[in-house]
Design a protein around this motif. Structure first.
Motif, mmCIF file in Angstrom:
data_model
loop_
_atom_site.group_PDB
_atom_site.id
_atom_site.type_symbol
_atom_site.label_atom_id
_atom_site.label_comp_id
_atom_site.label_asym_id
_atom_site.label_seq_id
_atom_site.Cartn_x
_atom_site.Cartn_y
_atom_site.Cartn_z
ATOM 1 N N ALA A 68 0.822 -1.210 0.000
ATOM 2 C CA ALA A 68 0.000 0.000 0.000
ATOM 3 C C ALA A 68 0.855 1.259 0.000
ATOM 4 O O ALA A 68 0.523 2.255 -0.656
ATOM 5 C CB ALA A 68 -0.932 -0.003 1.209
ATOM 6 N N VAL A 69 1.973 1.230 0.717
ATOM 7 C CA VAL A 69 2.857 2.391 0.765
ATOM 8 C C VAL A 69 3.395 2.714 -0.627
ATOM 9 O O VAL A 69 3.457 3.881 -1.037
ATOM 10 C CB VAL A 69 4.023 2.151 1.742
ATOM 11 C CG1 VAL A 69 5.093 3.230 1.589
ATOM 12 C CG2 VAL A 69 3.509 2.132 3.171
ATOM 13 N N LEU A 70 3.770 1.712 -1.379
ATOM 14 C CA LEU A 70 4.302 1.936 -2.721
ATOM 15 C C LEU A 70 3.280 2.602 -3.624
ATOM 16 O O LEU A 70 3.606 3.494 -4.410
ATOM 17 C CB LEU A 70 4.744 0.605 -3.339
ATOM 18 C CG LEU A 70 6.048 0.008 -2.823
ATOM 19 C CD1 LEU A 70 6.253 -1.386 -3.388
ATOM 20 C CD2 LEU A 70 7.226 0.892 -3.185
ATOM 21 N N ARG A 71 2.028 2.178 -3.513
ATOM 22 C CA ARG A 71 0.995 2.682 -4.419
ATOM 23 C C ARG A 71 0.483 4.061 -4.020
ATOM 24 O O ARG A 71 0.129 4.864 -4.882
ATOM 25 C CB ARG A 71 -0.172 1.693 -4.473
ATOM 26 C CG ARG A 71 0.155 0.385 -5.189
ATOM 27 C CD ARG A 71 -1.072 -0.509 -5.274
ATOM 28 N NE ARG A 71 -0.832 -1.659 -6.121
ATOM 29 C CZ ARG A 71 -0.368 -2.818 -5.686
ATOM 30 N NH1 ARG A 71 -0.093 -2.960 -4.403
ATOM 31 N NH2 ARG A 71 -0.175 -3.824 -6.499
ATOM 32 N N TYR A 72 0.422 4.324 -2.717
ATOM 33 C CA TYR A 72 -0.219 5.558 -2.256
ATOM 34 C C TYR A 72 0.660 6.256 -1.219
ATOM 35 O O TYR A 72 0.218 6.582 -0.123
ATOM 36 C CB TYR A 72 -1.605 5.241 -1.689
ATOM 37 C CG TYR A 72 -2.469 4.499 -2.685
ATOM 38 C CD1 TYR A 72 -2.998 5.169 -3.785
ATOM 39 C CD2 TYR A 72 -2.702 3.132 -2.554
ATOM 40 C CE1 TYR A 72 -3.749 4.497 -4.726
ATOM 41 C CE2 TYR A 72 -3.461 2.456 -3.500
ATOM 42 C CZ TYR A 72 -3.979 3.144 -4.587
ATOM 43 O OH TYR A 72 -4.714 2.480 -5.532
ATOM 44 N N PHE A 73 1.892 6.502 -1.629
ATOM 45 C CA PHE A 73 2.863 7.074 -0.709
ATOM 46 C C PHE A 73 2.484 8.470 -0.205
ATOM 47 O O PHE A 73 2.603 8.734 1.004
ATOM 48 C CB PHE A 73 4.245 7.096 -1.376
ATOM 49 C CG PHE A 73 5.335 7.655 -0.527
ATOM 50 C CD1 PHE A 73 5.660 7.069 0.690
ATOM 51 C CD2 PHE A 73 6.040 8.777 -0.935
ATOM 52 C CE1 PHE A 73 6.676 7.588 1.487
ATOM 53 C CE2 PHE A 73 7.045 9.301 -0.153
ATOM 54 C CZ PHE A 73 7.356 8.714 1.063
ATOM 55 N N PRO A 74 2.045 9.415 -1.037
ATOM 56 C CA PRO A 74 1.664 10.729 -0.494
ATOM 57 C C PRO A 74 0.557 10.645 0.553
ATOM 58 O O PRO A 74 0.615 11.335 1.583
ATOM 59 C CB PRO A 74 1.199 11.496 -1.745
ATOM 60 C CG PRO A 74 1.916 10.843 -2.873
ATOM 61 C CD PRO A 74 1.965 9.385 -2.511
ATOM 62 N N GLU A 75 -0.454 9.806 0.314
ATOM 63 C CA GLU A 75 -1.538 9.647 1.287
ATOM 64 C C GLU A 75 -1.030 9.014 2.587
ATOM 65 O O GLU A 75 -1.474 9.371 3.683
ATOM 66 C CB GLU A 75 -2.664 8.800 0.698
ATOM 67 C CG GLU A 75 -3.426 9.488 -0.416
ATOM 68 C CD GLU A 75 -2.898 9.115 -1.788
ATOM 69 O OE1 GLU A 75 -1.672 8.859 -1.907
ATOM 70 O OE2 GLU A 75 -3.698 9.089 -2.742
ATOM 71 N N PHE A 76 -0.095 8.079 2.445
ATOM 72 C CA PHE A 76 0.518 7.456 3.620
ATOM 73 C C PHE A 76 1.201 8.514 4.484
ATOM 74 O O PHE A 76 1.003 8.570 5.697
ATOM 75 C CB PHE A 76 1.530 6.403 3.174
ATOM 76 C CG PHE A 76 2.317 5.778 4.293
ATOM 77 C CD1 PHE A 76 1.869 4.629 4.922
ATOM 78 C CD2 PHE A 76 3.515 6.343 4.728
ATOM 79 C CE1 PHE A 76 2.594 4.051 5.957
ATOM 80 C CE2 PHE A 76 4.244 5.784 5.762
ATOM 81 C CZ PHE A 76 3.775 4.636 6.379
#
Length: 332
Positions: free
Chosen positions: A15-23
């Protein structure tokens, strides 16, 4: 009724790879505000692998290393070292210190280490490591976010628009329902419905559901029951997002099984798949069927989920020469 063993680290990394800014916005808002998101960032996976080998750090592995720019603009780029830790580790803070220094020594750029703790040890909050010798002090302080601190805010998380609020709720509910399959199924069904209600694009729904599905494992009969509900919901809402092959194709061990199949040939790949656990057998067989015959009908997906290893083995062998799904499943 016991639930299958839980896995926490791998889904978070995906999930971090796909949605890093949101993370970053959800867990580390101060750092998020300091990053220049108008400029590209890059995950340094290959460089990271070489750095770990050069440092002779053995089995220890740094989770993610990201090259990015700051809004201050004083540096052309800086580095962010991110660790997602799912269990208590006695030498964890020292390991963060070692990784941080190794990264700095390699790139000679400022390095920030950030830590997300997904364990259940309430008092374990490692945030620094240092030592003194002959008047010299060496050490590191690093920000730590602990998922269990959100445990009393689940309803608030479910109303938050950030996808990581929903995944945090999924993580906490997975912990809270360990060994309670019926409660977990109800919680997973609620999260799935909320996911569809967010009106996100199809890929985001698929990606986030794959993490929820990975976290909140259920016994086969309950997985099948939940899947029937998803199929009915998709038909009712005209939202055919999560096909059966997509759902199980993102679980643990699939890429390994598929890679073995591609390298060794179809028959040898299937034989290797049969040597994996029953869960991996289901995943591999479903993807092979989907590749040969197209998207599996929901009723056949349910049969795979509830089948025992002997039956899965018979279907896998039938697939080698079958010209249709009917021939694989023995319906004709």
């Amino acid at each position: 009724m016991a639930t299958p063993d839980d896995d926490y680290d791998s889904p978070w990394k995906s999930a971090v790879l796909r949605y890093f800014p949101e993370f970053m916005a959800f867990y580390f808002p101060q750092a998020h505000a300091a990053i220049d998101w108008s400029r590209p960032y890059a995950f340094l996976d290959q460089e990271l692998a070489q750095l770990v080998r050069d440092g002779e750090l053995g089995r220890r592995r740094l989770d993610k290393l990201v090259r990015l720019a700051t809004v201050a603009g004083a540096e052309q780029w800086v580095l962010l070292h991110l660790e997602v830790q799912g269990r208590r580790e006695s030498a964890f803070a020292e390991r963060i210190f070692c990784y941080n220094y190794r990264v700095y020594d390699r790139y000679r750029r400022p390095v920030a280490s950030l830590v997300l703790l997904a364990d259940q040890a309430a008092r374990w909050r490692p945030g620094s490591f240092s030592y003194r010798l002959f008047g010299c002090r060496v050490g590191i302080d690093f920000p730590v976010v602990k998922l269990m601190d959100y445990a009393d805010r689940i309803e608030q998380l479910l109303c938050d628009a950030n996808p990581f609020a929903l995944l945090t709720a999924a993580h906490l509910l997975t912990r809270q329902t360990k060994g309670q399959a019926h409660r977990r199924r109800a919680a997973k069904w609620r999260l799935t419905k909320l996911l569809y209600q967010r009106q996100w694009d199809r890929q985001r729904i698929i990606d986030l559901y794959s993490v929820i599905d990975w976290l909140m494992r259920l016994p086969p009969d309950m997985e099948a029951r939940l899947w029937r509900g998803i199929v009915q919901m998709e038909r009712r809402e005209a939202m055919p997002y999560i096909t059966y092959a997509e759902r199980i194709g993102r679980k643990i061990g699939l890429q390994e099984g598929l890679q073995e199949g591609r390298q060794e040939g179809r028959q040898e790949g299937l034989q290797e798949g049969l040597q994996l656990g029953q869960r991996q057998m289901v995943e591999l067989l479903a993807r092979q069927l989907n590749k040969r015959f197209g998207t599996l009908p929901p009723q056949l997906g349910e049969r795979l989920v509830v089948a025992d290893s002997e039956q899965l083995g018979r279907w896998a062998m039938a697939l080698l020469d079958a010209a249709s799904l009917d021939e694989v499943f023995g319906d004709k």
